[in-house]
Every structure is written in structure tokens, then in C-alpha cells.
Scaffold this active site. Structure first.
Site, mmCIF file in Angstrom:
data_model
loop_
_atom_site.group_PDB
_atom_site.id
_atom_site.type_symbol
_atom_site.label_atom_id
_atom_site.label_comp_id
_atom_site.label_asym_id
_atom_site.label_seq_id
_atom_site.Cartn_x
_atom_site.Cartn_y
_atom_site.Cartn_z
ATOM 1 N N GLU A 259 22.163 52.013 70.174
ATOM 2 C CA GLU A 259 22.544 53.217 70.905
ATOM 3 C C GLU A 259 22.776 52.842 72.362
ATOM 4 O O GLU A 259 22.028 52.038 72.928
ATOM 5 C CB GLU A 259 21.443 54.283 70.897
ATOM 6 C CG GLU A 259 21.184 55.008 69.610
ATOM 7 C CD GLU A 259 20.098 56.080 69.750
ATOM 8 O OE1 GLU A 259 19.644 56.565 68.711
ATOM 9 O OE2 GLU A 259 19.712 56.421 70.894
ATOM 10 N N GLU A 308 25.752 67.717 70.525
ATOM 11 C CA GLU A 308 24.948 68.314 69.466
ATOM 12 C C GLU A 308 24.119 69.454 70.042
ATOM 13 O O GLU A 308 23.175 69.236 70.798
ATOM 14 C CB GLU A 308 24.040 67.254 68.835
ATOM 15 C CG GLU A 308 24.820 66.115 68.181
ATOM 16 C CD GLU A 308 23.926 64.969 67.751
ATOM 17 O OE1 GLU A 308 23.148 65.149 66.787
ATOM 18 O OE2 GLU A 308 23.999 63.887 68.382
ATOM 19 N N LYS A 311 19.976 69.935 69.785
ATOM 20 C CA LYS A 311 19.026 68.966 70.322
ATOM 21 C C LYS A 311 18.162 69.646 71.380
ATOM 22 O O LYS A 311 18.127 70.862 71.483
ATOM 23 C CB LYS A 311 19.760 67.747 70.861
ATOM 24 C CG LYS A 311 20.525 66.995 69.754
ATOM 25 C CD LYS A 311 20.893 65.602 70.138
ATOM 26 C CE LYS A 311 19.694 64.682 70.046
ATOM 27 N NZ LYS A 311 20.057 63.268 70.204
ATOM 28 N N GLU A 316 20.375 66.172 76.634
ATOM 29 C CA GLU A 316 20.379 65.789 75.222
ATOM 30 C C GLU A 316 21.565 66.379 74.471
ATOM 31 O O GLU A 316 22.006 65.825 73.457
ATOM 32 C CB GLU A 316 19.076 66.235 74.557
ATOM 33 C CG GLU A 316 17.843 65.521 75.062
ATOM 34 C CD GLU A 316 17.836 64.046 74.686
ATOM 35 O OE1 GLU A 316 18.350 63.704 73.606
ATOM 36 O OE2 GLU A 316 17.326 63.238 75.480
#
Length: 336
Positions: A259, A308, A311, A316
């Protein structure tokens, strides 16, 4: 690889590329993590189509989502498939559970799977910490029984908090009792260490750090470590992990960056401009290797494919390369 004839060499190469995509190649590879913590994301089939259309040939998924695995099957997309946190204890304590997990989630899709990440960012004090190595070993044994152990590598993904000290040459694992058994497993099975590398968090946690040093735009080196010149934080973080591996007795265990990303909103220095600069810089940099491993190309997975919305909030929710309606947030060439 020893070549015995031109014809056999070509046949062998075609076999490796077409039939065995899970074998590591020497060139840099850019992948993108496919997180699914959103209630407005495209279907798994549409996501895979987007990867293909953008020339993205590597994907990380955080659980063995069957629709994603089925959509990827038969493509040239290589996968990191995570064993999710909820399954670590059962796979660590029950070899039969590990065998069933591999039979259900790996064997049907083996031609696309490169790595199995047994846990993501599990820390030494987590309840699942003691299950990591047993689960890795049980999964490895299950792969061996399925004749896949030589092709699919078993590892775990760590966060950089597990490595301490500066400059990079002083890198050491903060918990040797936790990491040494993991490192020994990797060394004994010729597996890489998966490492989540985030210069963004280093930047916001270090008030004296220059932004250009974190964004691959510094015009000159900012750190001299025994003659090794560091022009960006990414290299420094990766080489710190390499130094820790060496001190743990595994200087030749490679690192796959599982990541790495920069948020476009929600926090200090989180902007579209900075995020786009970071991703473009990382894609262009991986071919070079790091000062400690110069010329050793890096396989790296950008985090993440989409914003997203389920999250934790703030930054985030804002690591996506694409919006949920599949529109690119940045102009990136994934084959650079």
C-alpha cells in the site's frame, strides 16, 4: 534462468508470462488496492473492466471476494489476496480450516494469485498477533499440498510503525519477538515482506519535514546516510525496512510495497494537487529502486482504487484514484 536454445527459450518465456503470471518479473509493476468499504461503488465486474481499460495489471483485495476473483479469472491481472482479520485465528489453529480456505479461495484462481497476505497491519499487541505465523505456515502447507507453493507466495502486510530509528541504516523492528518468526518464515520460503509505506503520515508527523521531500519533487537529497543520498521519504521508509530485515538475519528478503497513497482531502496537506503529484511521482520512481537497492525495481500497490465512504471519515475517505462513478481524479499513466 539458463537458456538451452532460442526455440526453447521463447517457449519457456511464453509459458512464464501467459501460464504463470504469479512468478515475479524483474521490471517494476504498479498495482492498485481494491478496497470495498463503500455503499456507492461499482460492481466487481465493472471494477475489473476499469482495471483492464486503464492498463492496471496488479490488484490487491482485502478478502477473497468471490465475484472479484471470478471477474479477474482469465485476465492478466495478478492479485494479492488477504486473509482477513476475522479468519486469522481459525487458520492459525486449524490446518483443516487453512486447507479449506485455500481450496475455496485460491485453487480455482491460482493462475492470477501472486501473494497471500495473512493479515494486514496486525500489531504485536493485537489479539490476532499470535496467529500470524501459524496461519502463514498452515496456508503454506495447504499450498504445498495443492502443488502451488512454488508459485504463490505467503506473507503478511506490516505497517511502518513496526520499524524504528533514523536514518534508514539504523532501521530495526520494534518487536523482535513478533517480527523475527515472520522474517524467518519469509526467508525459509523465499517470500517477500509486504510493507505498507505512507510518506503522507511521515510528513504530517514530522513538522520539520519539507513537503517536496514527501512528494518526490525535492530538487536535491535531504538525507545523507553513510554516503547514500535520499531525495524522497518513500525511499527512506523502504530502506529502513530493508535495514530491519538485515538486522533480523534476512538481508535478501525482498519488499513488495503493498500500500502507498496520499489523500486528496480531509487533513493537513491533503489536496488533489498533492495527491496527484505523489501518485505520479511514485509511478515514475519505482523503476529506479532505492539508494540501498539501486536498480532493483519495486512492485508497489497504490492505495486505493476508489474513495470509500464507509471508512473512518476525514482523510480515510479520500485516498481514491477514481470517484465511485469511475471518473479519474488524476491523470496517471499506470504503465509509466
Amino acid at each position: 534462468m539458463r537458456l538451452i536454445s532460442t526455440t526453447s527459450a521463447v517457449a519457456t518465456l511464453l509459458f512464464l508470462v501467459v501460464i504463470l503470471p504469479s512468478i515475479q518479473l524483474t521490471e517494476a509493476q504498479i498495482g492498485v488496492c481494491n478496497g470495498r468499504l463503500g455503499n456507492n461503488l461499482p460492481s466487481e465486474e465493472d471494477v475489473v473492466s476499469l482495471y483492464k481499460s486503464r492498463g492496471i495489471t496488479r490488484m490487491r483485495i482485502y478478502d477473497p471476494n468471490q465475484r472479484t476473483l471470478q471477474a479477474v479469472r482469465g485476465s492478466n491481472i495478478g492479485l494479492i489476496v488477504d486473509v482477513p482479520k476475522r479468519d486469522l485465528r481459525s487458520l492459525g489453529s486449524d490446518a483443516g480450516a487453512a486447507s479449506r480456505w485455500v481450496q475455496n479461495n485460491v485453487v480455482p484462481y491460482a493462475s492470477n494469485i501472486r501473494y497471500i497476505a495473512v493479515g494486514n497491519e496486525i500489531m504485536p499487541n493485537d489479539a490476532e498477533a499470535g496467529s500470524i505465523v501459524p496461519a502463514m505456515q498452515n496456508v503454506q502447507n495447504a499450498l504445498r499440498s495443492a502443488n502451488l507453493a512454488g508459485r504463490i507466495k505467503v506473507s503478511t502486510a506490516i505497517k511502518s510503525d513496526l520499524v524504528a530509528n533514523f536514518p534508514p541504516s539504523k532501521g530495526v523492528f520494534t518487536s523482535s519477538s513478533y517480527m523475527n518468526p515472520i522474517v524467518n518464515f519469509l526467508k525459509n520460503n523465499n517470500s517477500p515482506l509486504l510493507a505498507n509505506i505512507y510518506p503522507y503520515f511521515s510528513f504530517i508527523g514530522t513538522p520539520s519535514m519539507r513537503l517536496d521531500y514527501a512528494l518526490f519533487t525535492s530538487p536535491n537529497a535531504q538525507v545523507n546516510d553513510n554516503g547514500l543520498q535520499y531525495q524522497n521519504v518513500f525511499d527512506a521508509l523502504v530502506d529502513t525496512v530493508y535495514a530491519a530485515l538485515a538486522k533480523a538475519g534476512a538481508p535478501n528478503v525482498p519488499i513488495v510495497v503493498s500500500e502507498s497513497g496520499w489523500p486528496s482531502a480531509g487533513g493537513n496537506a491533503a489536496s488533489f494537487s498533492n495527491a496527484g503529484t505523489y501518485y505520479k511521482g511514485l509511478i515514475g520512481h519505482v523503476k529506479q529502486g532505492t539508494p540501498l537497492k539501486k536498480g532493483q525495481a519495486i512492485e508497489a500497490y497504490l492505495f486505493a482504487m476508489f474513495d470509500e465512504n464507509q471508512k473512518g471519515g476525514g482523510i480515510e475517505n479520500n485516498f481514491g484514484l477514481f470517484t465511485p462513478n469511475k471518473q479519474p481524479k488524476y491523470q496517471l499513466n499506470f504503465n509509466n
